[in-house]
Motif scaffolding. Structure first.
Motif, PDB file in Angstrom:
ATOM      1  N   ASN A 179       0.814  -1.212   0.000  1.00  0.00           N
ATOM      2  CA  ASN A 179       0.000   0.000   0.000  1.00  0.00           C
ATOM      3  C   ASN A 179       0.850   1.264   0.000  1.00  0.00           C
ATOM      4  O   ASN A 179       0.475   2.280  -0.588  1.00  0.00           O
ATOM      5  CB  ASN A 179      -0.930   0.003   1.216  1.00  0.00           C
ATOM      6  N   ILE A 180       1.994   1.226   0.646  1.00  0.00           N
ATOM      7  CA  ILE A 180       2.862   2.399   0.680  1.00  0.00           C
ATOM      8  C   ILE A 180       3.564   2.607  -0.659  1.00  0.00           C
ATOM      9  O   ILE A 180       3.670   3.735  -1.161  1.00  0.00           O
ATOM     10  CB  ILE A 180       3.891   2.274   1.824  1.00  0.00           C
ATOM     11  N   LEU A 181       4.021   1.520  -1.289  1.00  0.00           N
ATOM     12  CA  LEU A 181       4.809   1.652  -2.518  1.00  0.00           C
ATOM     13  C   LEU A 181       3.957   1.787  -3.777  1.00  0.00           C
ATOM     14  O   LEU A 181       4.384   2.453  -4.724  1.00  0.00           O
ATOM     15  CB  LEU A 181       5.771   0.470  -2.670  1.00  0.00           C
ATOM     16  N   VAL A 182       2.788   1.155  -3.804  1.00  0.00           N
ATOM     17  CA  VAL A 182       1.996   1.208  -5.046  1.00  0.00           C
ATOM     18  C   VAL A 182       0.586   1.729  -4.812  1.00  0.00           C
ATOM     19  O   VAL A 182      -0.287   1.562  -5.658  1.00  0.00           O
ATOM     20  CB  VAL A 182       1.944  -0.167  -5.750  1.00  0.00           C
ATOM     21  N   SER A 183       0.362   2.376  -3.674  1.00  0.00           N
ATOM     22  CA  SER A 183      -0.908   3.045  -3.433  1.00  0.00           C
ATOM     23  C   SER A 183      -0.607   4.393  -2.785  1.00  0.00           C
ATOM     24  O   SER A 183       0.465   4.958  -3.000  1.00  0.00           O
ATOM     25  CB  SER A 183      -1.810   2.176  -2.555  1.00  0.00           C
ATOM     26  N   ASP A 184      -1.517   4.913  -1.996  1.00  0.00           N
ATOM     27  CA  ASP A 184      -1.333   6.270  -1.475  1.00  0.00           C
ATOM     28  C   ASP A 184      -1.188   6.295   0.045  1.00  0.00           C
ATOM     29  O   ASP A 184      -1.395   7.328   0.671  1.00  0.00           O
ATOM     30  CB  ASP A 184      -2.495   7.164  -1.911  1.00  0.00           C
ATOM     31  N   TYR A 185      -0.817   5.160   0.657  1.00  0.00           N
ATOM     32  CA  TYR A 185      -0.592   5.152   2.095  1.00  0.00           C
ATOM     33  C   TYR A 185       0.715   5.867   2.432  1.00  0.00           C
ATOM     34  O   TYR A 185       1.615   5.943   1.604  1.00  0.00           O
ATOM     35  CB  TYR A 185      -0.520   3.714   2.618  1.00  0.00           C
TER      36      TYR A 185
END
Length: 205
Positions: free
Chosen positions: A29-35
């Motif tokens: 979620n951190i690397l490929v989303s917006d977390y």
């Protein structure tokens, strides 16, 4: 066990779920989303070619994104230079990988992530075969897959640049999977055709 006893026989090791599912999902979620990580959004940096510098005559002009966590400082340095707080996020991966290999004392030489988007290619193609570090032999690669994807990692039998490479092993990206191999082995990646391909790549001495 020492590194020489375990790794310099040019073997390859693959472990699934190297970290627990919740941490796998958090990293994804951190690397490929917006977390965010510790209230900081994760920054990606564009590169003209994912493997070689753009001005290299062998550059394939394969664009992608990268983020460098630990900077390699040369063979005379015992450890690399930490550049970003995000390095700490991957310490459980490195710790568990080394536990699997029964390796205790390691130095982080280099750490990076790469993100590749599907290109408009009709046929699957591979990036330029390479080693992560050329000026030293006593290191190993810990490569972690952030998400499921196409675009296999291809590890060759050869330890130097060659006109003809022979495949030692292919590893398909799967979230939570890690592949560990001797750093002297030439390797590359297939270009993803259908999915975003995101990896975390560390070189340990």
């Amino acid at each position: 066990h020492t590194f020489e006893k375990i790794m310099l026989n040019e073997k390859i090791y693959v472990f699934d779920d190297i970290i627990d599912i919740d941490l796998q999902e958090q990293i994804k979620n951190i690397l490929v989303s917006d977390y965010e990580y510790q209230n900081h959004p994760f920054p990606w940096y564009y590169v003209d070619d994912i493997t070689l510098s753009f001005d290299d005559p062998n550059s394939q002009r394969r664009p992608g994104f990268t983020h460098e966590y630990v900077l390699y400082q040369g063979k005379e340095k015992i450890t690399g230079k930490q550049l970003t707080r995000f390095h700490n996020m991957f310490l459980p991966i490195l710790k568990n990988a080394c536990m699997k290999m029964d390796i205790k004392d390691i130095n982080v030489l280099q750490g990076r992530s790469f993100l590749q988007l599907p290109l408009n290619l009709k046929n699957r193609d591979v990036d330029t075969p390479h080693r992560d570090i050329y000026d030293r032999d006593n290191f190993f690669v810990v490569l972690y897959y952030v998400c499921d994807s196409d675009g296999d990692t291809i590890i060759y039998n050869e330890t130097k640049e060659s006109d003809q490479y022979t495949i030692k092993q292919r590893v398909t990206p799967k979230k939570g999977r890690v592949v560990i191999f001797d750093g002297v082995l030439m390797h590359t990646a297939e270009q993803p055709l259908n999915n975003t391909r995101c990896i975390v790549n560390y070189n340990l001495g």
